[in-house]
Scaffold this motif. Structure first.
Motif, PDB file in Angstrom:
ATOM      1  N   GLY A 263      -5.619  12.096 -13.941  1.00 12.80           N
ATOM      2  CA  GLY A 263      -5.270  12.605 -15.256  1.00 12.80           C
ATOM      3  C   GLY A 263      -3.772  12.704 -15.454  1.00 12.80           C
ATOM      4  N   GLY A 264      -3.364  12.820 -16.691  1.00 16.55           N
ATOM      5  CA  GLY A 264      -1.951  13.004 -16.992  1.00 16.55           C
ATOM      6  C   GLY A 264      -1.179  11.701 -17.002  1.00 16.55           C
ATOM      7  N   GLN A 265      -0.055  11.720 -17.679  1.00 15.02           N
ATOM      8  CA  GLN A 265       0.762  10.511 -17.802  1.00 15.02           C
ATOM      9  C   GLN A 265       1.297  10.028 -16.460  1.00 15.02           C
ATOM     10  OE1 GLN A 265       3.717  11.681 -20.702  1.00 15.02           O
ATOM     11  NE2 GLN A 265       2.694  10.478 -22.276  1.00 15.02           N
ATOM     12  N   ALA A 266       1.710  10.964 -15.603  1.00 13.93           N
ATOM     13  CA  ALA A 266       2.360  10.572 -14.351  1.00 13.93           C
ATOM     14  C   ALA A 266       1.427   9.773 -13.453  1.00 13.93           C
ATOM     15  CB  ALA A 266       2.868  11.812 -13.614  1.00 13.93           C
ATOM     16  N   ALA A 267       0.111  10.017 -13.566  1.00 13.49           N
ATOM     17  CA  ALA A 267      -0.833   9.365 -12.663  1.00 13.49           C
ATOM     18  C   ALA A 267      -1.163   7.936 -13.077  1.00 13.49           C
ATOM     19  CB  ALA A 267      -2.121  10.188 -12.580  1.00 13.49           C
ATOM     20  N   SER A 268      -0.810   7.549 -14.271  1.00 16.48           N
ATOM     21  CA  SER A 268      -1.152   6.226 -14.761  1.00 16.48           C
ATOM     22  C   SER A 268      -0.480   5.137 -13.926  1.00 16.48           C
ATOM     23  CB  SER A 268      -0.724   6.093 -16.225  1.00 16.48           C
ATOM     24  OG  SER A 268      -0.988   4.797 -16.705  1.00 16.48           O
ATOM     25  N   GLY A 269      -1.292   4.207 -13.403  1.00 14.91           N
ATOM     26  CA  GLY A 269      -0.742   3.088 -12.652  1.00 14.91           C
ATOM     27  C   GLY A 269      -0.401   3.369 -11.206  1.00 14.91           C
ATOM     28  N   ILE A 270      -0.748   4.522 -10.689  1.00 10.92           N
ATOM     29  CA  ILE A 270      -0.443   4.829  -9.294  1.00 10.92           C
ATOM     30  C   ILE A 270      -1.212   3.869  -8.377  1.00 10.92           C
ATOM     31  CG2 ILE A 270      -0.785   6.533  -7.445  1.00 10.92           C
ATOM     32  CD1 ILE A 270      -0.209   8.706  -9.438  1.00 10.92           C
ATOM     33  N   PRO A 271      -0.535   3.251  -7.400  1.00 14.89           N
ATOM     34  CA  PRO A 271      -1.246   2.331  -6.492  1.00 14.89           C
ATOM     35  C   PRO A 271      -2.247   3.076  -5.633  1.00 14.89           C
ATOM     36  CG  PRO A 271       0.986   2.741  -5.718  1.00 14.89           C
ATOM     37  CD  PRO A 271       0.900   3.348  -7.083  1.00 14.89           C
ATOM     38  N   GLY A 272      -3.301   2.373  -5.243  1.00 13.48           N
ATOM     39  CA  GLY A 272      -4.311   2.972  -4.392  1.00 13.48           C
ATOM     40  C   GLY A 272      -3.873   3.037  -2.936  1.00 13.48           C
ATOM     41  N   TYR A 273      -4.652   3.735  -2.138  1.00 16.18           N
ATOM     42  CA  TYR A 273      -4.343   3.876  -0.710  1.00 16.18           C
ATOM     43  C   TYR A 273      -4.192   2.521  -0.046  1.00 16.18           C
ATOM     44  CZ  TYR A 273      -4.815   5.394   4.151  1.00 16.18           C
ATOM     45  OH  TYR A 273      -4.595   5.619   5.483  1.00 16.18           O
ATOM     46  N   ASP A 274      -5.162   1.632  -0.282  1.00 15.41           N
ATOM     47  CA  ASP A 274      -5.116   0.317   0.344  1.00 15.41           C
ATOM     48  C   ASP A 274      -3.915  -0.498  -0.134  1.00 15.41           C
ATOM     49  OD1 ASP A 274      -7.399   0.876   1.772  1.00 15.41           O
ATOM     50  OD2 ASP A 274      -8.749  -0.132   0.361  1.00 15.41           O
TER      51      ASP A 274
END
Length: 288
Positions: A263-274
């Motif tokens: 959620g939230g703007q900052a989380a948009s596009g965060i790369p995954g663990y892998d």
């Protein structure tokens, strides 16, 4: 055994030098650790730099104090495994005078580093005597002729301490004088952080004759005005590190506020663990 550098160090140095085309500036993003460097290389940037503020702050040390030599060299060794040419911010050389500067340059060149950024600011509020800085530049070029030595001029970065309000002409003149001296000492480029006046940029680019490097502009208009002024390189400096800190805190606040990890703007596009784990393949053999 370490994997061979691809391409070889001398080719990387030449590739880095060829990126500096006055009027056609390239953007140099500045990393603070191996993961950020690898991510930027994977994003396709033609060269990667380091940020001394990011390196120092990540290690819990003050910037521009000369105490992050070991951290900087360790990062440089790892980044040298990336396909993109690398330039390293060495503050004012980490001490040791001319012999220290020569040894530092030779060591970085032996790792496959393409360039360095060396500043003439001292102690946060003073400039080194120009002849002292020229001696460091000559020592570096003598020890590593192929290394692209970018001479940082802090006349604008430290201007509030060095010049009276309204003394723009005096500041521009002092910058030009130092740029010419560093050029004559063998510098390959000049970097003037804090400079935002495109008229002064154009004058420096024309009268010094070396590739001009400035920080990414804060004002609207982007890079186009810098290109028109003859700038050859635009660095992000500590911006990416500071933006990462901001995003990390924002994501934590969003999570604590019940918006969750997605959620939230900052989380948009965060790369995954892998995705992040896969970056390790770009520098897995950094330590041999």
């Amino acid at each position: 055994m370490p994997t061979p550098l691809t391409p070889p160090p001398h080719e990387r140095a030449e590739a880095f030098r060829s990126l500096h085309r006055p009027g056609r500036p390239f953007v140099l993003p500045n990393a603070w650790d191996l993961a950020s460097a690898a991510a930027l290389a994977q994003a396709g940037f033609p060269a990667i730099g380091t940020t001394s503020l990011g390196v120092a702050s990540a290690a819990g040390r003050p910037d521009a104090s000369g105490c992050t030599r070991s951290e900087t060299l360790a990062l440089a060794q790892g980044m040298a495994r990336l396909d993109a040419p690398v330039t390293v911010d060495v503050e004012s050389g980490f001490g040791g005078g001319e012999s220290g500067a020569a040894g530092l340059a030779a060591h970085l060149a032996s790792l496959g580093i393409a360039g360095v950024n060396i500043e003439d600011g001292r102690g946060g509020a003073a400039l080194a005597p120009a002849d002292e800085q020229c001696a460091l530049i000559r020592a570096m070029k003598g020890a590593a002729p192929a290394l692209f030595v970018n001479a940082r001029i802090d006349t604008y970065w430290l201007s509030r301490h060095l010049f009276r309000p309204g003394s723009g002409a005096e500041r521009a003149s002092a910058t030009l004088e130092r740029a010419r001296a560093y050029r004559d000492a063998g510098a390959d480029g000049v970097f003037v952080p804090g400079l935002e006046d495109t008229a002064v940029m154009a004058d420096l680019a024309e009268r010094v004759g070396l590739p001009l490097n400035v920080l990414a502009p804060r004002s609207p208009g982007g890079i186009a005005p810098l290109a028109q002024a003859g700038v050859a390189r635009v660095s992000t400096g500590s911006l990416l590190f500071r933006a990462a800190l901001h995003s990390a805190v924002r994501t934590a606040v969003d999570t604590a506020g019940g918006r969750g990890a997605d959620g939230g703007q900052a989380a948009s596009g965060i790369p995954g663990y892998d995705d992040v784990e896969s970056l390790a393949t770009l520098y897995r053999d950094a330590d041999g």
